[in-house]
Design an enzyme around this catalytic site. Sequence first.
Site, PDB file in Angstrom:
ATOM      1  N   HIS A  82       0.845  -1.192   0.000  1.00  0.00           N
ATOM      2  CA  HIS A  82       0.000   0.000   0.000  1.00  0.00           C
ATOM      3  C   HIS A  82       0.882   1.246   0.000  1.00  0.00           C
ATOM      4  O   HIS A  82       1.897   1.297   0.692  1.00  0.00           O
ATOM      5  CB  HIS A  82      -0.887   0.010   1.251  1.00  0.00           C
ATOM      6  CG  HIS A  82      -1.812   1.194   1.287  1.00  0.00           C
ATOM      7  ND1 HIS A  82      -3.020   1.199   0.637  1.00  0.00           N
ATOM      8  CD2 HIS A  82      -1.672   2.417   1.849  1.00  0.00           C
ATOM      9  CE1 HIS A  82      -3.604   2.370   0.805  1.00  0.00           C
ATOM     10  NE2 HIS A  82      -2.808   3.133   1.538  1.00  0.00           N
ATOM     11  N   ASP A 161     -15.061   2.110   6.375  1.00  0.00           N
ATOM     12  CA  ASP A 161     -14.051   3.074   5.909  1.00  0.00           C
ATOM     13  C   ASP A 161     -14.648   4.011   4.862  1.00  0.00           C
ATOM     14  O   ASP A 161     -14.378   5.212   4.875  1.00  0.00           O
ATOM     15  CB  ASP A 161     -12.825   2.355   5.343  1.00  0.00           C
ATOM     16  CG  ASP A 161     -11.785   3.364   4.884  1.00  0.00           C
ATOM     17  OD1 ASP A 161     -11.360   4.184   5.731  1.00  0.00           O
ATOM     18  OD2 ASP A 161     -11.430   3.384   3.687  1.00  0.00           O
ATOM     19  N   ARG A 168     -15.017  12.322   6.778  1.00  0.00           N
ATOM     20  CA  ARG A 168     -13.753  13.018   7.110  1.00  0.00           C
ATOM     21  C   ARG A 168     -13.375  14.010   6.020  1.00  0.00           C
ATOM     22  O   ARG A 168     -12.879  15.105   6.289  1.00  0.00           O
ATOM     23  CB  ARG A 168     -12.629  12.000   7.289  1.00  0.00           C
ATOM     24  CG  ARG A 168     -12.723  11.203   8.586  1.00  0.00           C
ATOM     25  CD  ARG A 168     -11.809   9.990   8.547  1.00  0.00           C
ATOM     26  NE  ARG A 168     -10.422  10.345   8.376  1.00  0.00           N
ATOM     27  CZ  ARG A 168      -9.517   9.561   7.773  1.00  0.00           C
ATOM     28  NH1 ARG A 168      -9.837   8.396   7.298  1.00  0.00           N
ATOM     29  NH2 ARG A 168      -8.273   9.963   7.650  1.00  0.00           N
TER      30      ARG A 168
HETATM   31  N1  URA Z   1      -5.683   6.763   2.453  1.00  0.00           N
HETATM   32  C1  URA Z   1      -6.605   5.986   3.053  1.00  0.00           C
HETATM   33  O1  URA Z   1      -6.906   4.879   2.594  1.00  0.00           O
HETATM   34  N2  URA Z   1      -7.187   6.456   4.176  1.00  0.00           N
HETATM   35  C2  URA Z   1      -6.890   7.644   4.729  1.00  0.00           C
HETATM   36  O2  URA Z   1      -7.440   7.989   5.750  1.00  0.00           O
HETATM   37  C3  URA Z   1      -5.929   8.437   4.078  1.00  0.00           C
HETATM   38  C4  URA Z   1      -5.338   7.970   2.941  1.00  0.00           C
END
Ligand code: URA
Length: 436
Positions: A82, A161, A168
Site C-alpha cells: 500500500h 471506511d 472526514r
Molecule cells: N488513504 C486511506 O486509505 N485512508 C486515509 O485515511 C488516508 C489515505
Amino acid sequence: MRMFDIIAKKRDKEELTAEEIAFWIQGCLNGEVADYQTTALLMAIRINGFSERETIDLTKEMCCSGKTLDLSDIDGVKADKHSSGGVGDKTSLVAMPIVAAAGIKVAKLSGRGLGHTGGTIDKLESIPGFHADLDSQTFKRQVAETGIAISGQSEDLDPADKKLYALRDVTATVDSIPLIAASIMSKKLATGADVLALDVKYGSGALLHNIEDSRRLAKLMIRLAKAAGKKASAFLSSMEQPLGCHIGNALEVEEAVQVLKGDGPEDLRQLSLSIAGEIIWLAGVKSDREQAWRLAAELLNGGEALDKFKRLVQAQGGGDDWEQLATSRLILPYNAIDEGFIDKIDTAKVGYASLLLGAGRSTAEDAIDYGAGIVFCHKAGAYVHAGDAVAYLHCQDPRQAAEAAKLLNQAVSFSKTVPKAAPLIAEIISTEDATL
Ligand code: URA
C-alpha cells in the site's frame, strides 16, 4: 449505551472502550448513529487523539464491518502493498511483478486517484482492454493460477471506511494519524495477505507533509500489523519531488515498463527494488535481508519481472497490443522561467497541474484522459537555463497547458547553489525490528 456519552467522553479526553467503538461503528452503518454525531466524534478524535489501543479496536471493527477476503486456500505466502499516495508513484507496477517472479502470490487491491495523487487502478486501466474490477472469485483464481492479480476494491469490503472517509473528507478530519492508520490498515487486513509493504510518503506531495508525522503514521501502522499477526515493513519514502519523471496514467505505465525492461529512472528502480526485496525477505524466500534484496535485482535484471507483468496484463484482458497506450493530442514544452539548479518542487502542485491537463479527477465522478500528464526532463538538482524545457505537457487543449504551466511556475523553484537532496528512503520500520 448512548452516542451522546461517547462523544462527551472523547471531548473530555477520555479513552473509549472496545464496546463503545463497536457501538459507534455499527450504529454509523445501520443508521442508529446520525452522521452529525459521527462527525462530532471524528473531530474530537482529530483534536484530542486516540490511543494505540483505541486505534487497534477501531481497525478491527472497521475491518469486519463488511466482507473480508479469505486467501487461506491459496498455496504459499500472499503479499500486498500500500502507498499512502504520491505523484508519479508507479512503484506497484514494478515491485509487485518482481515479488510474483520470486514465487510469492501477489493479491493486491488498489484504489483510484483522487485529488493530486494518482491511483494504480487508473494507471492499469490505461492499458487497452485491461479490466481492474475483478469479483472476489476471479481475483482469487488469478492469484492462485497466475501468481499475481491487481484489482479495485469491491463495494462490500470495509464499508465503515467508505462511510468514515466520506465524512472526514468534508469535515477537515482526514489528517488525523490514528484515523488514517485505521483507515488504511482495516482495508489491508480485510484483504487477507500474510505479508505487507507500506510505502509511507513524506514531503510536499505526501498526505502528511512533515517527516515526523509520516514516521508516526508508519510506526503506528506497523504496530497495527503486528497486533494482527502480520509481517510488515513500512518505507518512509520521499515525495519531495515526483517519483521518476512521468506523471499521468499511460505515461506512468510506460515508465514502469521502461524500468521492467532495465531502463528508466534510478529513483523508481531503487524504491521498487527495495520494496520487492523487503517483501521477499518478509515472506521467507531468503532468510537473509541482503540476499532477498539481491534476488529482487536479479529478477528485475533477468526479465522475469517483465514476464510476470505481461502475464498480469494478459490475465486481466490486455491483448497483444497492450503496449499501444493512450496518447494525448498535444505535447507542449514547459520552459524554465529562471536559471539555476532545480531546487524545490512542490509535488502536490505538480499533481494538481497534471490533474488540470486531464490526468486526474477533482470528484470521484470525473472522467480522466488516460494519455494526459507531464514528463519531466530533469530531476531536482539539475542545472537549467531560462527557456530550457523542464517538462513536456501532454493534453488535448492548449488552454489546459497554459493553466498547468501557471501552477508549475509556482511549483518549481531555482537556486544558485546545489540543493541538498532529500533521501529517497529515509527509514524502514518493520514488524521484525526488535525495537518496535
Ligand atoms: N488513504 C486511506 O486509505 N485512508 C486515509 O485515511 C488516508 C489515505
